[in-house]
Scaffold this motif. Structure first.
Motif, PDB file in Angstrom:
ATOM      1  N   HIS A  80      14.554 -69.744   6.820  1.00 56.83           N
ATOM      2  CA  HIS A  80      14.001 -68.799   7.774  1.00 56.83           C
ATOM      3  C   HIS A  80      14.238 -67.382   7.269  1.00 56.83           C
ATOM      4  CE1 HIS A  80      13.365 -67.788  12.313  1.00 56.83           C
ATOM      5  NE2 HIS A  80      12.400 -67.363  11.545  1.00 56.83           N
ATOM      6  N   ARG A  81      13.269 -66.874   6.535  1.00 57.84           N
ATOM      7  CA  ARG A  81      13.369 -65.551   5.928  1.00 57.84           C
ATOM      8  C   ARG A  81      12.195 -64.697   6.387  1.00 57.84           C
ATOM      9  NH1 ARG A  81      16.359 -61.434   3.601  1.00 57.84           N
ATOM     10  NH2 ARG A  81      14.970 -60.131   2.360  1.00 57.84           N
ATOM     11  N   LEU A  82      12.470 -63.476   6.833  1.00 55.28           N
ATOM     12  CA  LEU A  82      11.430 -62.548   7.268  1.00 55.28           C
ATOM     13  C   LEU A  82      11.401 -61.373   6.299  1.00 55.28           C
ATOM     14  CD1 LEU A  82      12.253 -62.524  11.094  1.00 55.28           C
ATOM     15  CD2 LEU A  82      10.511 -63.894   9.924  1.00 55.28           C
ATOM     16  N   ASP A 125      10.547 -58.033   7.839  1.00 56.18           N
ATOM     17  CA  ASP A 125      11.505 -57.494   8.807  1.00 56.18           C
ATOM     18  C   ASP A 125      12.916 -57.896   8.380  1.00 56.18           C
ATOM     19  OD1 ASP A 125      12.683 -56.319  10.978  1.00 56.18           O
ATOM     20  OD2 ASP A 125      12.049 -57.843  12.428  1.00 56.18           O
ATOM     21  N   GLU A 179      15.748 -56.523   8.422  1.00 54.98           N
ATOM     22  CA  GLU A 179      16.860 -56.179   9.310  1.00 54.98           C
ATOM     23  C   GLU A 179      17.126 -57.265  10.341  1.00 54.98           C
ATOM     24  OE1 GLU A 179      18.987 -53.602   9.196  1.00 54.98           O
ATOM     25  OE2 GLU A 179      18.050 -53.120   7.279  1.00 54.98           O
ATOM     26  N   HIS A 180      16.079 -58.017  10.695  1.00 50.79           N
ATOM     27  CA  HIS A 180      16.233 -59.068  11.694  1.00 50.79           C
ATOM     28  C   HIS A 180      16.024 -60.465  11.098  1.00 50.79           C
ATOM     29  CE1 HIS A 180      15.151 -55.418  14.039  1.00 50.79           C
ATOM     30  NE2 HIS A 180      16.065 -55.887  14.861  1.00 50.79           N
ATOM     31  N   SER A 181      16.047 -60.559   9.779  1.00 58.78           N
ATOM     32  CA  SER A 181      15.834 -61.847   9.120  1.00 58.78           C
ATOM     33  C   SER A 181      17.085 -62.707   9.213  1.00 58.78           C
ATOM     34  CB  SER A 181      15.476 -61.627   7.647  1.00 58.78           C
ATOM     35  OG  SER A 181      15.361 -62.868   6.980  1.00 58.78           O
ATOM     36  N   PRO A 182      16.945 -63.957   9.659  1.00 57.84           N
ATOM     37  CA  PRO A 182      18.125 -64.845   9.653  1.00 57.84           C
ATOM     38  C   PRO A 182      18.700 -65.019   8.250  1.00 57.84           C
ATOM     39  CG  PRO A 182      16.376 -65.760  11.018  1.00 57.84           C
ATOM     40  CD  PRO A 182      15.768 -64.600  10.281  1.00 57.84           C
TER      41      PRO A 182
END
Length: 381
Positions: A178-180, A183, A185-188
């Motif tokens: 689960h990589r964003l 974003d 700063e809010h990436s798991p």
């Protein structure tokens, strides 16, 4: 009946089927031998994971000669996916056909890739898979991945370029993480070096707990009982179905029982369920249950470049299937297997795996290595 469906095991198989059935309205009971893996600093400590084996079972198994050994396996919610490197590749179309190996031929599957393709699509969506379709010449027909591929860090990108210069076809390794990227700063996922072989303290890895069990438990008709070791399965009077599951804490009955305890323990449980009606074990009229075990030959390989440090942190982004169907050498026209980058071997990890080597040597080797995971073809034995 204690449930409509009992699922034995909460790993890749059990966790995923629990999510698939969760919205059916059926009363579902999941029985897990272990417990939730503790979330603690040791999750990211190489010595804790690889030297002390804190999260692996302490039970002893016997090999084919009757000699005891310690298996590198564990019992947790999510099963061994808690430790896998999150690489998720589909079977290739040729895998379902007869394949010719040096030691013999495989049997063809009774189904083909196209039969499983829609289920691969669903699983990749649930496990938030990152990848790029069409970059691997052996890729089967498929649509786009749910998420774009993980980018290569500088030193891995140099390896990718070098491989292409040799006429090979490296591709982004499909990863269930689960990589964003849009974003961060809010990436798991924070692209840390403790992913491959470690449990993820951030729950960013697409394991069977995060992507299977947790979503299933959001439904009121799904229950999970941990620390329930299943000891045997009891069939109905006519012998046509399993109706009772016996654990070390009691018995449970259901209309349908799903056995998803892993390759070794599922077979062991069927054999342990022998009775007067089934003297050689359940589902074992052929006397083949537990025989011909197949395990790909997995090897870790460190390629050393003395003149350059490898500064990569998150290395597991590259794969190669140019030799999957064979090397093209007429003297060895057999499948060779799959190559992918290994999570970066750090000095601490290398020393935990090889404690007898001098620390300066392991530190130097780890800082100058590009690390690979080789999956070699094998036949059932």
């Amino acid at each position: 009946m204690d449930a409509d469906v009992i699922i034995i095991g909460s790993g890749a198989g059990g966790g995923t089927i629990a999510r698939a059935l969760a919205d059916s309205g059926l009363n579902i009971l999941i029985l897990e031998r272990g417990d939730y893996l503790p979330r603690e600093w040791g999750n990211w400590d190489p010595r804790t994971v690889f030297a002390e084996h804190r999260y692996h079972t302490h039970e002893q198994w016997r090999d084919q000669h009757g000699k005891f050994f310690s298996p590198i396996t564990g019992y947790h919610v999510g099963g061994n996916t808690k430790f896998y490197g999150a690489a998720v590749l589909r079977r290739r179309e040729s895998d379902f056909l007869i394949r010719h190996h040096k030691d013999g031929n495989t049997r063809a599957w009774p189904i083909c890739y196209a039969d499983l393709a829609p289920f691969y699509d669903q699983a990749e969506a649930w496990y938030f898979t990152h990848g790029q379709a069409g970059t691997d010449p052996t890729d089967p027909p498929r649509g786009d991945y749910p998420f774009p591929p993980f980018s290569h860090e500088e030193d891995v990108a140099l390896v990718d370029t070098a491989l292409r210069g040799m006429g090979l076809h490296p591709f982004p390794l499909p990863l269930a993480i689960h990589r964003l990227d849009d974003d961060p700063e809010h990436s798991p996922c924070v692209r840390c070096p403790t992913c491959d072989g470690f449990p993820c303290m951030l729950h960013a890895k697409g394991d069977a707990e995060v992507c299977g069990i947790r979503p299933a438990l959001e439904y009121s008709n799904v229950r999970l009982l941990t620390k329930h070791r299943v000891q045997r399965l009891i069939s109905s009077a006519d012998g046509k179905r399993v109706e009772t599951v016996e654990t070390d804490q009691g018995r449970f009955s259901a209309r349908l029982v799903v056995l998803a305890a892993g390759a070794v323990n599922s077979a062991a449980l069927l054999l342990a369920s022998a009775s007067e009606q089934f003297p050689t074990g359940l589902a074992n009229h052929s006397d083949q249950v537990g025989r011909h075990y197949m395990c790909h030959l997995n090897s870790a390989c460190m390629a050393l470049k003395p003149g350059r440090e490898n500064r990569t942190i998150f290395q597991k982004t590259l794969a190669l299937n140019d030799f999957y169907e064979g090397s093209g050498d007429p003297e060895y026209p057999y499948p060779l297997g799959h190559i992918q980058s290994l999570g970066k071997v750090t000095p601490g990890l290398f020393h935990a795996e090889q404690p007898h080597l001098p620390i300066p040597a392991t530190a130097w080797a780890a800082s100058h290595s590009v690390d690979w995971w080789l999956t070699t073809e094998d036949l059932p034995d």
